[in-house]
Design a protein around this motif. Structure first.
Motif, PDB file in Angstrom:
ATOM      1  N   ALA A   1       0.839  -1.200   0.000  1.00 13.99           N
ATOM      2  CA  ALA A   1       0.000   0.000   0.000  1.00 13.99           C
ATOM      3  C   ALA A   1       0.872   1.248   0.000  1.00 13.99           C
ATOM      4  O   ALA A   1       1.986   1.238   0.534  1.00 13.99           O
ATOM      5  CB  ALA A   1      -0.911   0.017   1.227  1.00 13.99           C
TER       6      ALA A   1
ATOM      7  N   PRO B   1      -3.566   0.434  -2.808  1.00  9.73           N
ATOM      8  CA  PRO B   1      -4.437   1.362  -2.074  1.00  9.73           C
ATOM      9  C   PRO B   1      -3.608   2.481  -1.459  1.00  9.73           C
ATOM     10  O   PRO B   1      -2.424   2.319  -1.177  1.00  9.73           O
ATOM     11  CB  PRO B   1      -5.075   0.486  -0.992  1.00  9.73           C
TER      12      PRO B   1
ATOM     13  N   THR C   1      -3.148   4.776   1.779  1.00 14.47           N
ATOM     14  CA  THR C   1      -3.465   4.721   3.203  1.00 14.47           C
ATOM     15  C   THR C   1      -2.786   5.863   3.939  1.00 14.47           C
ATOM     16  O   THR C   1      -1.878   6.512   3.405  1.00 14.47           O
ATOM     17  CB  THR C   1      -2.995   3.388   3.834  1.00 14.47           C
TER      18      THR C   1
ATOM     19  N   ALA D   1      -7.960   4.731   4.530  1.00 20.56           N
ATOM     20  CA  ALA D   1      -7.689   4.221   3.187  1.00 20.56           C
ATOM     21  C   ALA D   1      -8.664   4.826   2.192  1.00 20.56           C
ATOM     22  O   ALA D   1      -9.734   5.313   2.565  1.00 20.56           O
ATOM     23  CB  ALA D   1      -7.792   2.696   3.168  1.00 20.56           C
TER      24      ALA D   1
ATOM     25  N   ARG E   1     -10.009   3.008  -0.142  1.00 24.25           N
ATOM     26  CA  ARG E   1     -10.874   1.907  -0.585  1.00 24.25           C
ATOM     27  C   ARG E   1     -10.989   0.879   0.526  1.00 24.25           C
ATOM     28  O   ARG E   1     -10.246   0.946   1.503  1.00 24.25           O
ATOM     29  CB  ARG E   1     -10.323   1.271  -1.854  1.00 24.25           C
ATOM     30  N   ASP E   2     -11.878  -0.072   0.356  1.00 23.82           N
ATOM     31  CA  ASP E   2     -11.997  -1.155   1.326  1.00 23.82           C
ATOM     32  C   ASP E   2     -10.721  -1.992   1.277  1.00 23.82           C
ATOM     33  O   ASP E   2     -10.156  -2.222   0.194  1.00 23.82           O
ATOM     34  CB  ASP E   2     -13.204  -2.042   1.015  1.00 23.82           C
ATOM     35  N   LEU E   3     -10.275  -2.445   2.436  1.00 23.33           N
ATOM     36  CA  LEU E   3      -9.093  -3.291   2.545  1.00 23.33           C
ATOM     37  C   LEU E   3      -9.504  -4.646   3.105  1.00 23.33           C
ATOM     38  O   LEU E   3     -10.324  -4.713   4.019  1.00 23.33           O
ATOM     39  CB  LEU E   3      -8.052  -2.657   3.464  1.00 23.33           C
ATOM     40  N   SER E   4      -8.898  -5.694   2.592  1.00 26.56           N
ATOM     41  CA  SER E   4      -9.197  -7.027   3.115  1.00 26.56           C
ATOM     42  C   SER E   4      -8.666  -7.139   4.542  1.00 26.56           C
ATOM     43  O   SER E   4      -7.715  -6.440   4.919  1.00 26.56           O
ATOM     44  CB  SER E   4      -8.538  -8.098   2.243  1.00 26.56           C
TER      45      SER E   4
ATOM     46  N   LEU F   1      -4.954  -7.680   4.546  1.00 25.38           N
ATOM     47  CA  LEU F   1      -4.169  -6.481   4.241  1.00 25.38           C
ATOM     48  C   LEU F   1      -4.133  -5.545   5.456  1.00 25.38           C
ATOM     49  O   LEU F   1      -3.073  -5.001   5.782  1.00 25.38           O
ATOM     50  CB  LEU F   1      -4.761  -5.765   3.020  1.00 25.38           C
ATOM     51  N   VAL F   2      -5.251  -5.378   6.133  1.00 25.19           N
ATOM     52  CA  VAL F   2      -5.273  -4.565   7.346  1.00 25.19           C
ATOM     53  C   VAL F   2      -4.299  -5.135   8.377  1.00 25.19           C
ATOM     54  O   VAL F   2      -3.533  -4.399   8.997  1.00 25.19           O
ATOM     55  CB  VAL F   2      -6.698  -4.462   7.937  1.00 25.19           C
TER      56      VAL F   2
ATOM     57  N   LEU G   1      -0.759  -4.297   7.470  1.00 23.02           N
ATOM     58  CA  LEU G   1      -0.465  -2.878   7.642  1.00 23.02           C
ATOM     59  C   LEU G   1      -0.447  -2.423   9.094  1.00 23.02           C
ATOM     60  O   LEU G   1       0.068  -1.348   9.401  1.00 23.02           O
ATOM     61  CB  LEU G   1      -1.480  -2.031   6.869  1.00 23.02           C
TER      62      LEU G   1
END
Length: 193
Positions: free
Chosen positions: A99, A135, A137, A178, A180-183, A186-187, A190
């Protein structure tokens, strides 16, 4: 707006700023910015008390420029009354390979005048040009309302809230924003470090 390597091409500009890859001649002013209590009050772990900290940070930015084609800029005023003055730093760098991380820090003299939005718009455009698949962030500490408002005005929304891993303050809460939506995976990537 594509910048392939530090110093390559011309420096991007906004309405009131010129954005440039940091140079050794910028170190003292960048250190002064990060050592200013008004600047780090909202995020105490970013405080820099030794020039070596600033040098290491800028070296990381320059490595990111080489690796990713984008990182943090030094933002200088083009306004007649303040021409050439350091307004702050800002830009995007790739975090954990997954990201873009948007960041900015302004000298208090320039707070509340829209300079952060100018830097953010340039950073977002550059990130979308270099790697549009990633994305965008931003990480903030809860309670840093000035940065929260700025980030939200840039179109990012809060997607996670939790403990600030690595912060010596056990009560510190980190917010992840972010574009966009993050899976969930992925969250986790991060936020776990």
């Amino acid at each position: 707006m594509r910048i392939d390597a530090p110093g390559a091409g011309s420096n991007p500009t906004t309405d009131r700023l010129v954005l440039a890859v940091p140079q050794p001649s910028d170190l003292a002013e960048i250190h002064e910015l990060y050592a200013d209590p008004q600047v780090w009050r909202a995020d105490p772990i970013s405080r820099q008390s030794r020039m070596e900290q600033t040098t290491t940070m800028v070296e990381h930015w320059l490595a990111a420029w080489q690796r990713d084609g984008l990182s943090m800029w030094v933002a200088r005023s083009t306004e007649p009354a303040t021409e050439g003055r350091l307004v702050g730093i800002g830009g995007c760098f790739v975090r954990y390979g997954v990201a873009w991380n948007l960041g900015f820090r302004l000298h208090p003299t320039f707070w509340g005048q829209g300079y952060a939005q100018e830097i953010i718009r340039a950073a977002v455009a550059a990130a979308r040009d270099v790697r549009p698949d990633l994305p965008l962030t931003a990480y903030l500490l809860e309670g840093n309302t000035r940065s929260q408002r700025t980030t939200e005005r840039a179109g990012l929304r809060q997607v996670w809230r939790g403990p600030d891993a690595g912060n010596p303050d056990p009560h510190a809460i980190r917010l992840l924003y972010a574009d966009r939506d993050l899976s969930p995976a992925l969250v986790q990537t991060l936020t776990e470090n």
